[in-house]
Design an enzyme around this catalytic site. Structure first.
Site, PDB file in Angstrom:
ATOM      1  N   HIS A 171      49.322  37.316  44.510  1.00 48.28           N
ATOM      2  CA  HIS A 171      48.428  37.755  43.687  1.00 48.28           C
ATOM      3  C   HIS A 171      48.779  39.334  42.983  1.00 48.28           C
ATOM      4  O   HIS A 171      48.277  39.520  42.106  1.00 48.28           O
ATOM      5  CB  HIS A 171      47.297  37.710  44.404  1.00 48.28           C
ATOM      6  CG  HIS A 171      45.671  37.745  43.472  1.00 48.28           C
ATOM      7  ND1 HIS A 171      45.406  37.089  42.677  1.00 48.28           N
ATOM      8  CD2 HIS A 171      44.683  38.878  43.364  1.00 48.28           C
ATOM      9  CE1 HIS A 171      44.326  37.343  41.966  1.00 48.28           C
ATOM     10  NE2 HIS A 171      43.912  38.645  42.402  1.00 48.28           N
ATOM     11  N   ASP A 213      50.015  32.755  45.247  1.00 51.00           N
ATOM     12  CA  ASP A 213      48.989  33.494  45.249  1.00 51.00           C
ATOM     13  C   ASP A 213      47.906  32.908  46.067  1.00 51.00           C
ATOM     14  O   ASP A 213      47.581  31.742  45.915  1.00 51.00           O
ATOM     15  CB  ASP A 213      48.413  33.562  43.822  1.00 51.00           C
ATOM     16  CG  ASP A 213      47.340  34.694  43.364  1.00 51.00           C
ATOM     17  OD1 ASP A 213      46.607  34.771  44.358  1.00 51.00           O
ATOM     18  OD2 ASP A 213      47.303  35.041  42.427  1.00 51.00           O
ATOM     19  N   SER A 236      42.949  38.750  37.242  1.00 51.56           N
ATOM     20  CA  SER A 236      42.088  38.062  38.560  1.00 51.56           C
ATOM     21  C   SER A 236      40.784  37.635  37.472  1.00 51.56           C
ATOM     22  O   SER A 236      40.702  36.911  36.672  1.00 51.56           O
ATOM     23  CB  SER A 236      42.072  38.975  39.689  1.00 51.56           C
ATOM     24  OG  SER A 236      41.560  38.003  40.697  1.00 51.56           O
TER      25      SER A 236
END
Length: 719
Positions: free
Chosen positions: A689, A654, A569
């Site tokens: 995610h 995501d 991320s």
């Protein structure tokens, strides 16, 4: 006859040789064809800002519907290319997966936690991907299964249980589920007396749940359908259709987001309104669910605070004239304005207060000192305290489940890079701790075989020392000879603590040194540590990571020719920036769901999370902030460089880092790299995610990442 036979053999040899050449040619051609890199079409798109133009050849890969056949075809080609790359060489994925799974107990129960008339625990059954939640009646010892997530997940490719919450009446269970990976949770309610789901269905929620005292209402947060920001609180009467739910609070400033829950004593529904730099809490009495929310203290710029319900008073954790926070108190029944707050725990420049947990006669405080978490039990007046000591030089410490305010003990968790997750109960009076449960490994494991170290590396500015946590296996360690696998994050004030990972043993047992760089942008060393790694000081985050890596090499800790790095991320942004600055430092990197197209994403307020993060990265609409972001935005700074081997992962659904960022990034990297190193991407077509769901399925991706790293190490060693 002899001459004829020799001639015949000669012709056979020629034919055999010809066939062999053809075979090699066919094999080589086939192999090259299998490893042909995806070559997406280039369609120039011009981004304009502040009189500048940025050409993006791969903007067309953005498809918000996730139905475009051309885009989906390209993503599948990426998966096929990755699969063929592994199969065309050393492929340890299956071996590593079996190795990792072999350490995990087939059946496992969590520590029972008392709440009301029951104790609750989670169970994993052999070969099942998801948990089963069970409760035991304290009076009768009768057990009942309250939620079997395996049954809920049967018909879904992706399934994640985000939250569950028992009603005050103890006969209803509200839970939030995600079946796409987009984190748009649906809240359902189960009647624990009948064992059946009610007709209540609340869609597009954040997953947060709070109950009224009479168990007739639940409060929840709805997401904006476009940006997915949690922006308004609704009250739902059980049995009603969702369309009848009443909006009781709506946040109009899109730089803020909402969260909610019941307070510590269950006396209030707490609504938290937060940004990265300021916050506000709103309260609704649980026994008056129809009343309007009331602000505890109006928000003001730069003021962050959180409250803890403590019987006849509130405790307030605040940064008011206290960068590292302090604890104040205010009586209930009167004004909760900050003018009535009184000091309880003073501000300390060397201690960063992280969390407080209240009980009738004590409160428990977790704080950081020199980057390490500490735990203290204070008397109600705050005048005396008892500390609980930890054993390793670097570790992770956290407050475990403590749902009951009226308790004489509390639970906390401890783990280090060599000690599996351990849950302790500690007496609030004596601070004596008792081990309740330590996570077990199915295979033999001896923590004394591994060594944990904590070092500090000087940054390039010469004034800052960056902590780094290390672990390695003693018997396989030779100074300066071991490969390094280093992990980092460094954003949003999120601190990385040094915990245990059974999967990581697959690297440690192969001689790797694993390290966590506690770089600026996190809050390991206090609030200032965070502020030194955001906005106009964001470059510190990337430089710190590079300096830690080089520092470990300079000290002779690891092999300079075998450096590997990973981040996810915002940590993926870290990886992208680092390899643009130092393309030859690392042999390979893993970039999970990477936030790499920073300027473009932050220029689009319709993308989830964008507006709430202006104070973290900057607003590209402001020229000065745009210019600074352009200095490090990984996608915008890709150049003709000899990039290392790269493995990127993403999820089609995501909601935090949209799939097209990694997809564009990989395509552009292949255009520019001057090396022959592989650049691969794994796209989870049914995940978000957090990657794929399930206890064991998620480990396949870990095995893939380790297989990628080990292959790079072995191939380079062979060369």
């Amino acid at each position: 006859e002899l001459l004829k036979e020799e001639s015949k053999l000669h012709n056979q040899r020629i034919l055999l040789g010809f066939l062999l050449v053809c075979s090699c040619f066919i094999s080589t051609t086939y192999g090259e064809d299998k490893l042909k890199k995806p070559n997406p079409e280039k369609i120039p798109f011009v981004h304009k800002a502040h009189g500048e133009e940025r050409i993006d050849n791969y903007q067309w890969l953005r498809d918000d519907t996730r139905k475009n056949k051309k885009v989906l075809s390209h993503l599948r080609l990426e998966n096929k290319y990755l699969e063929n790359w592994f199969k065309n060489g050393l492929d340890l994925r299956s071996k590593l997966f079996e190795e990792i799974v072999s350490r995990i107990p087939k059946k496992e129960d969590s520590v029972p936690v008392k709440m009301g008339s029951y104790t609750y625990f989670r169970r994993y059954e052999p070969d099942q991907e998801h948990a089963i939640y069970i409760r035991t009646n304290i009076t009768t010892d009768k057990q009942e299964e309250i939620l079997n997530v395996n049954n809920l997940a049967k018909s879904s490719k992706f399934y994640r249980l985000a939250n569950w919450n028992i009603s005050p009446s103890e006969d209803l269970l509200a839970f939030a589920e995600d079946k796409t990976g987009r984190r748009q949770y649906e809240i359902r309610i189960k009647n624990l007396q009948t064992g059946k789901l009610t007709q209540d269905k609340l869609v597009n929620t954040s997953g947060d749940i709070a109950w009224s005292s009479d168990s007739d209402y639940i409060f929840y947060i709805q997401r904006d359908p476009i940006t997915l920001l949690p922006y308004r609180v609704l009250r739902h009467k059980l049995g009603d259709e969702q369309e009848k739910d009443k909006v009781i609070y709506e946040e109009t400033d899109n730089t803020f987001h909402l969260s909610l829950g019941n307070s510590r004593t269950m006396s209030y529904i707490e609504i938290q309104v937060s940004s990265t730099t300021s916050s506000e809490t709103l309260l609704i009495p649980s026994d008056k669910p129809l009343s309007k929310p009331k602000s505890f203290q109006k928000r003001q710029k730069g003021h962050l605070y959180w409250i803890e319900d403590d019987g006849d008073r509130f405790l307030v954790q605040t940064n008011l004239d206290a960068k590292n926070f302090k604890i104040m108190q205010v009586p209930k029944g009167g004004s909760t304005s900050k003018s009535n707050w009184k000091n309880l725990i003073q501000h300390n420049k060397s201690r960063f207060l992280e969390s407080v947990l209240t009980f009738p006669s004590n409160f428990v405080l977790i704080y950081r000192e020199d980057g390490l978490k500490k735990l203290r039990i204070y008397s109600r007046s705050g005048s005396t305290f008892k500390s609980i000591k930890m054993q390793d030089p670097s570790y992770s410490l956290y407050l475990a489940a403590n749902p009951e305010y009226n308790a004489s003990n509390f639970n906390f968790g401890y783990t280090s890079m060599r000690v599996p997750d351990s849950i302790y109960s500690a007496s609030l009076n004596s601070a004596r701790k008792k081990l309740l449960k330590q996570a077990k490994l199915k295979t033999a494991y001896d923590p004394s075989l591994y060594r944990v170290k904590r070092l500090k590396i000087k940054s390039r500015d010469g004034n800052t020392h960056i902590p780094v946590s290390l672990v390695y296996k003693k018997t396989s360690y030779k100074k300066g000879k071991n490969p390094l696998f280093i992990y980092g994050y460094g954003s949003y004030g999120n601190s990385l603590d040094a915990g245990f990972s059974s999967t990581r043993l697959s690297l440690l047992d192969r001689g790797y040194v694993f390290a966590i760089a506690h770089i600026r942008g996190g809050q390991e060393m206090g609030r200032e540590w965070y502020e030194q790694g955001k906005m106009f000081k964001k470059l510190n985050t990337f430089y710190d990571f590079i300096d830690v890596t080089k520092g470990l090499v300079k000290r002779g800790v690891v092999d300079p020719d075998n450096l590997f790095a990973a981040g996810g991320s915002a940590g993926g942004l870290l990886m992208g920036a680092v390899i643009n600055f130092e393309p030859n430092l690392y042999k390979a990197i893993i970039s999970n769901v990477p936030f790499v197209d920073v300027v473009t994403t932050m220029s689009d307020p319709s993308i989830p999370l964008t507006t709430g993060e202006y104070n973290e990265w900057g607003n590209p609409g402001i020229k000065k902030q745009y210019d600074y972001m352009m200095k490090y935005s990984p996608y915008d700074n890709i150049d003709s460089l000899s990039y290392p081997s790269i493995l990127v992962t993403t999820g089609l659904w995501d909601s935090q880092v949209q799939y097209y960022e990694p997809a564009k990034y990989v395509a552009k990297l292949r255009d520019y790299t001057t090396s022959d190193n592989p650049i691969l991407m794994k796209v989870n077509m049914s995940a978000g995610h957090g990657g794929v769901s399930g206890r064991f399925a998620s480990l396949e991706e870990v095995a893939m990442e380790y297989a990628f790293i080990i292959r790079q190490q072995k191939e380079r060693k062979a060369n």
